[in-house]
Scaffold this active site. Structure first.
Site, mmCIF file in Angstrom:
data_model
loop_
_atom_site.group_PDB
_atom_site.id
_atom_site.type_symbol
_atom_site.label_atom_id
_atom_site.label_comp_id
_atom_site.label_asym_id
_atom_site.label_seq_id
_atom_site.Cartn_x
_atom_site.Cartn_y
_atom_site.Cartn_z
ATOM 1 N N ARG A 185 0.539 -0.959 -0.530
ATOM 2 C CA ARG A 185 0.059 -0.060 -0.083
ATOM 3 C C ARG A 185 1.224 1.007 -0.480
ATOM 4 O O ARG A 185 1.455 1.475 0.808
ATOM 5 C CB ARG A 185 -1.352 -0.111 1.612
ATOM 6 C CG ARG A 185 -2.219 1.227 1.434
ATOM 7 C CD ARG A 185 -2.737 0.909 2.808
ATOM 8 N NE ARG A 185 -1.791 1.556 3.513
ATOM 9 C CZ ARG A 185 -1.822 1.983 5.030
ATOM 10 N NH1 ARG A 185 -2.620 0.722 5.253
ATOM 11 N NH2 ARG A 185 -0.767 2.915 5.558
ATOM 12 N N HIS A 232 -3.753 4.293 5.019
ATOM 13 C CA HIS A 232 -4.775 3.538 4.568
ATOM 14 C C HIS A 232 -5.611 3.901 3.673
ATOM 15 O O HIS A 232 -6.710 3.979 3.810
ATOM 16 C CB HIS A 232 -5.183 3.039 6.278
ATOM 17 C CG HIS A 232 -6.407 1.651 6.264
ATOM 18 N ND1 HIS A 232 -6.187 0.683 5.892
ATOM 19 C CD2 HIS A 232 -7.152 2.318 7.406
ATOM 20 C CE1 HIS A 232 -6.593 0.091 6.125
ATOM 21 N NE2 HIS A 232 -7.854 1.241 6.771
ATOM 22 N N TYR A 286 4.234 5.748 11.371
ATOM 23 C CA TYR A 286 5.121 4.534 11.822
ATOM 24 C C TYR A 286 5.228 3.458 10.587
ATOM 25 O O TYR A 286 5.729 2.370 10.534
ATOM 26 C CB TYR A 286 2.749 3.388 12.314
ATOM 27 C CG TYR A 286 1.761 3.745 10.817
ATOM 28 C CD1 TYR A 286 2.188 2.411 9.621
ATOM 29 C CD2 TYR A 286 1.002 4.109 10.819
ATOM 30 C CE1 TYR A 286 1.217 2.723 8.647
ATOM 31 C CE2 TYR A 286 0.523 4.342 9.898
ATOM 32 C CZ TYR A 286 0.284 3.877 8.907
ATOM 33 O OH TYR A 286 -0.716 3.745 7.605
#
Length: 401
Positions: A293, A297, A306
């Site tokens: 990805r 998100h 993160y």
């Protein structure tokens, strides 16, 4: 979503004791991964991992390759437009598929008309391949409708926001197809299969595992398509599972395959084989598309909090569109005029999507009370009447207009 605990544990793998959380290599799919085109667009030779699918790729024509490339480019542009519209305040949310185009286009292109797809909420590329108008995807995220398309018109179910929920819906539908006798007849226009899509995070959900149980024991005509994009929102894979998703299928009694999710030819071949087997009555398959990805998100997420930039840079070199473009050019299947024409078409598609979004009408306010129950419900009817009366009290004022 609740994540699996990463507390230290001791497990035994092939007589080797492993202590603590297992951190998987998220850039290397390993020797089992099916791949036909490398990151530079070079066609790879037949190997033990891809031999079972080589003929499917060989049967594709140059026109098939150009058509897949066109899908990849248009799907990426559609996705980029959704992201931009959200940033401009036109959409409430947008879940990007950036980096996962080959996984979705390859899978979507492998389906037949009578097959049924059950998406999560990121499968814009599958929707494109099922001929769902791209502007129809915007209504849900703009908040003006409950979905935006007729599921049965294109055999593409509405988006499912609850993680993993669609896996059970799909399995039940597949068992229905089986009971209708539309499996294993040998009729290419009748035999059907179902494909359900989720991300790697969805594999930690109970619904996902329950669906695999039912599909396995029922020998249902199912393909579970897991897009392993390495991150379940902000959690890495090693907090989700200790072995890759494709290996887990064996525990439910059916095959699992890992495919390079950035290689559209490989994804198409593996998915076609799995769907053919399901339609023939050979039962389910789990496909793990090993991909990444590239974006957040959703537009409410900030992945820089993160994950490290170096990880993203490694995967940028595996870009599915650049890979397919390199393959077509190296084979002489496409020239600059073709690539320019596709880019122009992408610009036109983006303009069409923007216009459709801006012109999308708001629904009548009382419509939120409709279609809640099949039959009239006194509580809902009373609440609707109160709401209408409240809105009418503003008649002639700016708030009521």
């Amino acid at each position: 979503m609740e994540q699996a605990s990463a507390a230290p544990a001791t497990v035994r793998h092939h007589e080797t004791v492993v202590s603590g959380p297992v951190e998987h290599d998220i850039t290397d799919g390993g020797p089992d991964m099916v791949q036909f085109v490398d990151g530079d667009g070079n066609r790879l030779p037949t190997s033990p991992s891809n031999a079972d699918y080589a003929q499917i790729v060989e049967d594709l024509t140059p026109e098939d390759g150009r058509s897949m490339y066109r899908d990849l480019v248009l799907v990426r542009r559609m996705d980029a437009e959704g992201h931009a519209l959200q940033r401009q305040g036109e959409l409430g949310l947008w879940p990007s598929l950036l980096g996962q185009e080959a996984a979705q286009v390859g899978a979507g292109r492998a389906m037949r008309r009578q097959d049924y797809a059950f998406p999560g909420y990121r499968e814009h590329g599958v929707a494109w391949c099922r001929d769902v108008p791209p502007e129809n995807l915007l209504g849900l995220f703009r908040g003006v409708n409950h979905g935006g398309w007729d599921s049965n018109a294109n055999n593409f179910h509405l988006y499912t926001i609850v993680i993993g929920n669609q896996m059970l819906h799909a399995t039940g539908y597949a068992m229905g197809i089986q009971r209708d006798g539309d499996v294993g007849t040998g009729d290419l226009d009748r035999d059907a299969a179902v494909m359900a899509f989720t991300g790697d995070g969805g594999t930690a959900q109970g619904d996902f595992n329950e669906a695999l149980v039912f599909a396995g024991v029922a020998n249902a005509p199912m393909v579970f398509f897991v897009q392993n994009n390495q991150w379940a929102i902000s959690e890495p894979n090693y907090k989700q599972f200790r072995i890759p998703p494709y290996q887990r299928a064996r525990g439910f009694g059916f095959p699992g395959v890992r495919v390079d999710g950035n290689d559209v030819l490989a994804v198409y071949a593996v998915t076609k084989a799995a769907l053919d087997a399901a339609r023939a009555g050979q039962g389910p398959t789990l496909i793990e598309a090993f991909t990444y990805r590239m974006g957040a998100h959703t537009t409410s997420d900030d992945p820089t909090k993160y994950r490290i930039a170096a990880e993203v840079d490694i995967w940028r070199e595996k870009d599915p569109i650049a890979r397919m473009r390199g393959f077509l050019a190296s084979k002489g299947y496409a020239d600059e005029a073709f690539f320019d024409a596709v880019d122009k078409e992408a610009d036109e598609l983006a303009a069409r999507i923007r216009t459709a979004c801006h012109e999308m009408p708001d629904p009548p306010k009382p419509a939120m009370f409709d279609n809640i129950y099949v039959d009239p419900h006194p509580v809902v009817e009373r609440e609707k009447a109160e709401f209408v009366a409240y809105q009418e009290s503003f008649a002639g004022t700016e708030a009521g207009q």
